[in-house]
Design a protein around this motif. Structure first.
Motif, short mmCIF file in Angstrom:
data_model
loop_
_atom_site.label_atom_id
_atom_site.label_comp_id
_atom_site.label_asym_id
_atom_site.label_seq_id
_atom_site.Cartn_x
_atom_site.Cartn_y
_atom_site.Cartn_z
N ALA A 1 33.80 46.14 47.47
CA ALA A 1 33.14 45.07 46.74
C ALA A 1 34.11 44.07 46.12
N ALA A 2 35.39 44.33 46.27
CA ALA A 2 36.38 43.50 45.57
C ALA A 2 36.29 42.03 45.96
N GLY A 3 36.06 41.74 47.22
CA GLY A 3 36.03 40.34 47.65
C GLY A 3 34.66 39.70 47.65
N LEU A 4 33.65 40.42 47.19
CA LEU A 4 32.28 39.90 47.22
C LEU A 4 31.94 39.16 45.94
N LYS A 5 31.18 38.08 46.10
CA LYS A 5 30.71 37.31 44.94
C LYS A 5 29.29 37.74 44.59
N PRO A 6 28.90 37.61 43.32
CA PRO A 6 27.54 37.97 42.95
C PRO A 6 26.54 36.84 43.25
N VAL A 7 25.30 37.23 43.47
CA VAL A 7 24.22 36.24 43.60
C VAL A 7 24.14 35.43 42.31
#
Length: 714
Positions: A62-68
């Motif tokens: 999840a490190a490179g994922l942005k939140p909605v």
């Protein structure tokens, strides 16, 4: 033990091949598939998309994922049946995920225009002090766009939606517009043909079945639709009526408003607040009348779909996902298990083929209601004539005026003339951005491109040779009005086309004046012939009956026959007999001898035989790939790469091209096409999807339009 974080795959409203994965914030409630969200894209931009999958990701991944960024909807906008149908639509038309959702949820656009006002200030203060400060203490109405832009904290749309759900804020919804005057209480007795058709429709309620209502013009197809709709509504269902043109919606609303109870109107030119009023009442409406975009409205109790003038090419979307609203209406009815009625006096070859095979149930109305006065058709030989209007047509127009009747003149060309022509060198001014001649609009003193909209002034001399030798070539509706004013000054003439009546209000006003007898002769393009009922029209004239007959298109003859038959059908719809004059420079052309509704069955069967011999639709399935770019070489290279990647990988599919499109350049972009033809109808379009995906991203600046079952080959 691994730590999992909630995540969603979002199909962005963008031409992307795959959804993107985002983390799901705790403050947005429980995620659901089918809801719209706002997500970050790039450094600062935000895009809307639809949640396609809810899952979980490892903390490490999840490190490179942005939140909605925000949640638009509390619940999915489409019920299960519509979602399954939209997936089938996307699979057939090879639509990418974002394009699918952008198309099927376009009716829910204009989110920023939604309006709200304070309902309970104390409750809102307890729930969300920041929102409460924005509303203040009064009852002032505020738009969603303004509210969400001024909220400093996260998730403004979701917070506003929650405030509405809790009763602290209420949404302001306009009332439905007052329908136009109709024929309230008018009793129409059905003839035997109508009774038979209605009986078969009544027996098909509650189950899927496609019915082709094949009736001559004036045969009372509309009354059959309305009786069937009344039965569905009486059983608690809803009815959707699709018409091909926006200009037909006022007439249809006048017909149905006093027959079908609560009726909503839907089309792209409708005011956003009026569209929103319909959207928020979908569960309470009895019927919706609209153009092809109305097909996507999720009516919760839909029990019948009617597609009027099913043959009309306007039912095929050309921008975005090029879908056929007629074909998708049949697919939706199948998915929901309800009947669908396709009505026409000149059915499409495809629908007739389905009826011949027994796939569609044929319902026939061979006679005009009340008998009518009949229509006599004459061909006027224009060879050697120096005038655009024959003496026979002018005399007929004057006789019609004196007898108290009305007339329609049909010419499917806008403007004053299709081109300016230099008699010295033969040059013709062309569009700067398209492979097209510029149309002369004399009243506005402009040369206009009807493809991209580019305009320029009318030159005094030829820019190729310098001579003052420019003359109008051919004729459009504007020129016919001028010629009639000179030849028949007492004739009250009006013009109906996109130039003379650009807005819906102008079209309604013009048609009302004609129906009221204030106009003797109405001149126009296809807008004057589609579905209109004018009982006082006893004369119809076609200025150039050859126009469109000899185009290099497999559907050219079919379209010409449909248009001319519909034109002829506008005459003699009242008690008085009708007359049609067809001006032609090819008076002996065999197609001119085939006009007339009594020959429709033979013509359709002959067209089917021709299509079978040439391996054309519906006996094969075609897919057209159009590659375009500002630089000609880039477009051609992309088309060649696609050909090389597809060659030999689609068993039994013939591939032609790439070749320049008939209109090689539109709006600055050069265009090259590949045409794929599948005689088995089993390979295309489905087997094409993974091959196109394997091609990867297109080069910068290159676009590809995938057109399944193309209607336009220009």
């Amino acid at each position: 033990m691994r730590r999992l974080l909630p995540a969603v795959d979002v199909a962005l409203f963008a031409p992307l091949a795959e959804p993107f994965t985002y983390l799901w914030p705790e403050g947005l409630g429980r995620p659901e598939t089918g809801i719209r969200v706002l997500v970050p894209l790039g450094a600062t931009a935000q895009r809307m998309g639809v949640v396609e999958r809810v899952h979980a990701v490892d903390l490490e991944n999840a490190a490179g994922l942005k939140p909605v960024a925000d949640r638009i909807d509390a619940l999915p906008l489409l019920p299960d049946g519509y979602r399954r149908w939209s997936a089938r639509l996307a699979a057939y038309y090879l639509a990418r995920p974002g394009a699918r959702w952008e198309t099927v949820l376009a009716w829910a656009g204009d989110e920023g225009r939604r309006r709200y006002r304070l309902r309970d200030g104390a409750l809102l203060r307890a729930l969300d002090p920041e929102l409460a400060d924005l509303f203040g203490t009064g009852r002032r109405i505020r738009t969603q766009q303004r509210l969400c832009a001024r909220v400093g904290g996260p998730h403004p749309c979701w917070r506003l939606r929650r405030a509405v759900e809790q009763g602290a804020v209420e949404e302001v919804i306009d009332p439905l517009p007052t329908p136009p005057a109709g024929e309230e209480g008018r009793a129409i007795r059905l003839n035997q043909d109508q009774e038979r058709a209605l009986g078969r429709l009544s027996g098909a309620r509650g189950a899927f079945g496609c019915h082709l209502l094949f009736g001559c013009t004036g045969s009372g197809k509309t009354e059959v639709y309305l009786r069937a709709a009344e039965q569905v509504i009486a059983d608690g269902g809803q009815v959707l009526v699709l018409v091909p043109e926006i200009g037909l919606t006022p007439m249809w609303m006048a017909r149905v408003a006093h027959r079908l109870g609560r009726v909503g109107l839907w089309h792209s030119a409708l005011d956003p607040r009026a569209r929103h009023a319909v959207r928020m009442r979908l569960g309470r409406l009895d019927a919706v009348v609209g153009t092809r975009s109305a097909l996507f409205l999720p009516l919760p109790r839909l029990g019948l779909i009617v597609v009027d003038e099913e043959h009309d090419a306007s039912f095929k979307q050309q921008e975005g996902v090029p879908f056929s609203a007629r074909d998708m209406a049949v697919l939706l009815a199948q998915e929901l298990g309800i009947p669908v009625v396709l009505g026409s006096a000149t059915p499409s070859v495809e629908s007739w083929w389905q009826a011949e095979r027994g796939r569609y149930r044929l319902l026939e109305l061979p006679r005009r209601v009340g008998g009518g006065g009949g229509v006599a058709t004459e061909v006027v030989d224009m060879r050697g004539s120096g005038s655009l209007l024959s003496d026979a047509l002018k005399q007929a127009l004057e006789e019609t005026r004196r007898s108290g009747g009305q007339s329609l003149l049909y010419l499917n060309r806008r403007g004053y003339a299709p081109a300016l022509h230099c008699t010295a060198c033969g040059g013709q001014p062309e569009c700067r951005h398209c492979s097209a001649r510029l149309t002369l609009h004399r009243r506005r003193a402009l040369l206009c491109c009807h493809l991209c909209g580019w305009q320029r002034g009318v030159p005094d001399r030829c820019e190729a040779c310098g001579e003052q030798a420019l003359v109008p070539l051919g004729a459009g509706t504007e020129r016919i009005v001028e010629l009639l004013a000179e030849a028949l000054p007492e004739l009250r003439v009006a013009r109906l086309d996109r130039d003379a009546a650009a807005s819906m209000e102008q079209r309604i006003s013009l048609l009302d004046r004609f129906a009221g007898g204030e106009i003797d002769c109405l001149i126009g393009t296809q807008m004057v012939v589609k579905g209109h009922h004018f009982p006082r029209v006893t004369l119809v004239g076609v200025v150039q009956a050859d126009l469109g007959l000899n185009l290099p298109d497999v559907r050219a003859a079919e379209r010409w026959w449909q248009q001319l038959t519909q034109v002829i059908g506008r005459a003699g719809r009242g008690d008085r007999p009708g007359r049609t004059l067809l001006q032609s420079y090819q008076p002996d052309h065999p197609w001119l001898q085939r006009l007339g509704e009594e020959q429709a069955r033979a013509i359709l069967r002959q067209e089917l035989a021709n299509r079978r011999a040439f391996g054309a639709p519906p006996f094969s399935r075609w897919v057209r790939l159009v590659y375009s770019a500002v630089r000609e070489g880039r477009a051609l290279e992309a088309a060649r790469n696609a050909r090389d990647a597809l060659e030999g990988r689609l068993p039994g599919v013939r591939l032609a091209g790439p070749v320049p499109c008939v209109l090689e350049r539109i709006n600055r972009r050069y265009r090259f096409e590949l045409l794929l033809r599948d005689a088995s109808r089993r390979v295309l379009p489905w087997a094409l999807a993974p091959l196109l995906q394997r091609l990867g991203r297109l080069p910068s600046g290159v676009r590809c339009k995938v057109d399944v079952d193309p209607l336009e080959m220009m």
